[in-house]
Design a protein around this motif. Structure first.
Motif, short mmCIF file in Angstrom:
data_model
loop_
_atom_site.label_atom_id
_atom_site.label_comp_id
_atom_site.label_asym_id
_atom_site.label_seq_id
_atom_site.Cartn_x
_atom_site.Cartn_y
_atom_site.Cartn_z
N PHE A 19 0.57 7.85 -9.68
CA PHE A 19 1.94 8.21 -9.36
C PHE A 19 2.75 6.97 -9.01
CE2 PHE A 19 -0.21 8.29 -5.28
CZ PHE A 19 0.70 7.74 -4.40
N GLU A 20 4.07 7.13 -9.04
CA GLU A 20 5.03 6.08 -8.69
C GLU A 20 6.05 6.69 -7.75
OE1 GLU A 20 8.16 3.02 -10.96
OE2 GLU A 20 6.67 4.18 -12.09
N ALA A 21 6.50 5.93 -6.75
CA ALA A 21 7.42 6.50 -5.76
C ALA A 21 8.30 5.42 -5.15
CB ALA A 21 6.64 7.23 -4.66
N PHE A 22 9.39 5.88 -4.56
CA PHE A 22 10.27 5.02 -3.76
C PHE A 22 10.60 5.75 -2.47
CE2 PHE A 22 14.49 4.11 -2.13
CZ PHE A 22 14.40 2.73 -1.94
N ALA A 66 -7.47 4.99 -2.56
CA ALA A 66 -6.05 4.87 -2.88
C ALA A 66 -5.82 3.39 -3.22
CB ALA A 66 -5.18 5.31 -1.72
N ILE A 67 -5.51 3.11 -4.47
CA ILE A 67 -5.41 1.73 -4.94
C ILE A 67 -4.08 1.55 -5.67
CG2 ILE A 67 -6.47 -0.06 -6.38
CD1 ILE A 67 -9.11 1.45 -6.12
N GLY A 68 -3.33 0.51 -5.33
CA GLY A 68 -2.05 0.33 -6.00
C GLY A 68 -1.34 -0.96 -5.69
N HIS A 69 -0.12 -1.05 -6.19
CA HIS A 69 0.72 -2.24 -6.05
C HIS A 69 2.09 -1.85 -5.50
CE1 HIS A 69 -1.61 -4.21 -9.62
NE2 HIS A 69 -2.26 -4.34 -8.47
N THR A 70 2.59 -2.65 -4.59
CA THR A 70 3.99 -2.57 -4.19
C THR A 70 4.80 -3.33 -5.23
OG1 THR A 70 3.38 -2.47 -1.86
CG2 THR A 70 5.65 -3.08 -2.37
N MET A 103 -2.82 4.91 -7.37
CA MET A 103 -3.73 5.86 -8.01
C MET A 103 -4.78 6.29 -7.00
SD MET A 103 -5.69 3.27 -10.59
CE MET A 103 -6.00 1.56 -10.10
N TYR A 104 -5.20 7.53 -7.14
CA TYR A 104 -6.29 8.08 -6.35
C TYR A 104 -7.50 8.21 -7.27
CZ TYR A 104 -2.74 9.45 -2.90
OH TYR A 104 -1.72 9.45 -1.97
N ILE A 105 -8.62 7.65 -6.85
CA ILE A 105 -9.83 7.65 -7.68
C ILE A 105 -10.98 8.24 -6.87
CG2 ILE A 105 -11.45 6.27 -9.02
CD1 ILE A 105 -9.31 4.16 -9.30
N LEU A 149 -2.10 0.97 -14.08
CA LEU A 149 -0.81 1.37 -13.53
C LEU A 149 0.37 0.78 -14.29
CD1 LEU A 149 -1.52 1.01 -9.69
CD2 LEU A 149 -1.40 3.12 -11.02
N ARG A 150 0.11 0.16 -15.45
CA ARG A 150 1.18 -0.54 -16.17
C ARG A 150 2.35 0.37 -16.46
NH1 ARG A 150 -1.78 -2.40 -19.90
NH2 ARG A 150 -2.09 -4.49 -19.06
N SER A 151 2.09 1.56 -16.93
CA SER A 151 3.16 2.52 -17.21
C SER A 151 2.61 3.92 -17.09
CB SER A 151 3.73 2.30 -18.62
OG SER A 151 4.67 3.31 -18.93
N LEU A 152 3.30 4.77 -16.35
CA LEU A 152 2.86 6.15 -16.19
C LEU A 152 3.36 7.04 -17.31
CD1 LEU A 152 3.27 6.73 -12.35
CD2 LEU A 152 1.46 5.56 -13.60
N ASP A 153 4.32 6.56 -18.08
CA ASP A 153 4.90 7.36 -19.16
C ASP A 153 4.11 7.25 -20.46
OD1 ASP A 153 7.01 8.24 -17.54
OD2 ASP A 153 8.14 6.40 -17.93
#
Length: 269
Positions: free
Chosen positions: A23-26, A41-45, A90-92, A127-131
């Motif tokens: 997912f992506e969020a603001f 829970a792994i990701g990038h700001t 992402m949740y793994i 996570l490069r693109s969710l679309d």
């Protein structure tokens, strides 16, 4: 001085695939209260400062770092500055990582933040693109790389086991005969007689790249040959097993650094 209107929080979730959620969020300010879940829970700001309480202290994630929150660890989230924070996560499921590690302890990243470049690259691949949906083989390749990168960032040295060249070669030959359709790691494992994660590891050791990357390169070889023969971009993409022209173009640009139309134009000079 005019005040800017407050930015609205938003959330975009990609379709779940197996044990992976993306997912992506603001969030302009407060994101979420203290909570925990039984997944990594792994990701990038991507922009701003993402602040959260984790294992007895405050953490502040900024672009260029990788957040790795261990399963069942309590955490929250909020903006560290007035500009808010934008991130992808992402949740793994731990069981998915464990399948690739073969019974070794789950990787643990101290403080929930890492500057390890290999871990950043492995996370970015997912996570490069969710679309743009990931192909099955592409996703499993990326998950394997992520598991190894987590191990490395956590200070665990991967052990080299026995390598089965015959099985890896069977998988390689199988891919050459399946360029026009989707190929899964389970399919390669069944054909080669090797379990999928051992096959994935062996393939990298023996051929210097992942099964998905190898298959993609052979498809791009076919695309270039078809374009030279006069096929259109759309036809070449579909014949070579890509989902559509845009899928092929993205892979072409990542591999050769320029779009196929420009490559053809240069070739005709």
């Amino acid at each position: 001085m005019a005040k800017h209107p407050p930015r609205k929080d938003w959330f975009h979730r990609a379709p779940d695939v197996g044990g992976l959620q993306r997912f992506e969020a603001f969030f302009a300010g407060h994101g979420y209260d203290l909570h925990r879940h039984d997944t990594y829970a792994i990701g990038h700001t991507l922009a701003g400062v993402q602040s959260y309480q984790y294992r007895g202290g405050w953490r502040h994630s900024v672009p260029g770092q990788t957040m790795v929150l261990h399963p069942d660890e309590v955490h929250d989230g909020e903006a560290g500055t007035e500009t808010g924070f934008h991130y992808r996560m992402m949740y793994i499921e731990p069981a998915l990582i464990q399948q690739m590690l073969g019974g070794r302890p789950l990787p643990f990243i101290k403080d929930g933040l890492s500057t390890d470049p290999r871990l950043f690259a492995a996370t970015q691949a997912l996570l490069r693109s969710l679309d743009c949906p990931l192909e099955s083989l592409e996703e499993q390749d990326a998950l394997f790389d992520l598991a190894q990168a987590l191990n490395g960032a956590g200070g665990v040295t991967a052990k080299r086991g026995n390598v089965d060249y015959v099985a890896a070669e069977r998988a390689r030959e199988y891919m050459h005969n399946a360029l026009d359709r989707t190929v899964t790691l389970e399919e390669l494992a069944h054909h080669s007689g090797r379990d999928r994660w051992s096959l994935s590891r062996d393939f990298r050791l023996l051929f210097g790249t992942s099964p998905y990357r190898y298959l993609t390169m052979r498809r791009l070889d076919l695309v270039r040959a078809l374009l030279i023969q006069g096929q259109s971009l759309v036809s070449a993409a579909l014949i070579a097993g890509f989902t559509d022209q845009s899928h092929m173009t993205r892979q072409f640009c990542r591999t050769y650094g320029l779009p196929p139309a420009r490559w053809m134009k240069m070739l005709r000079r």
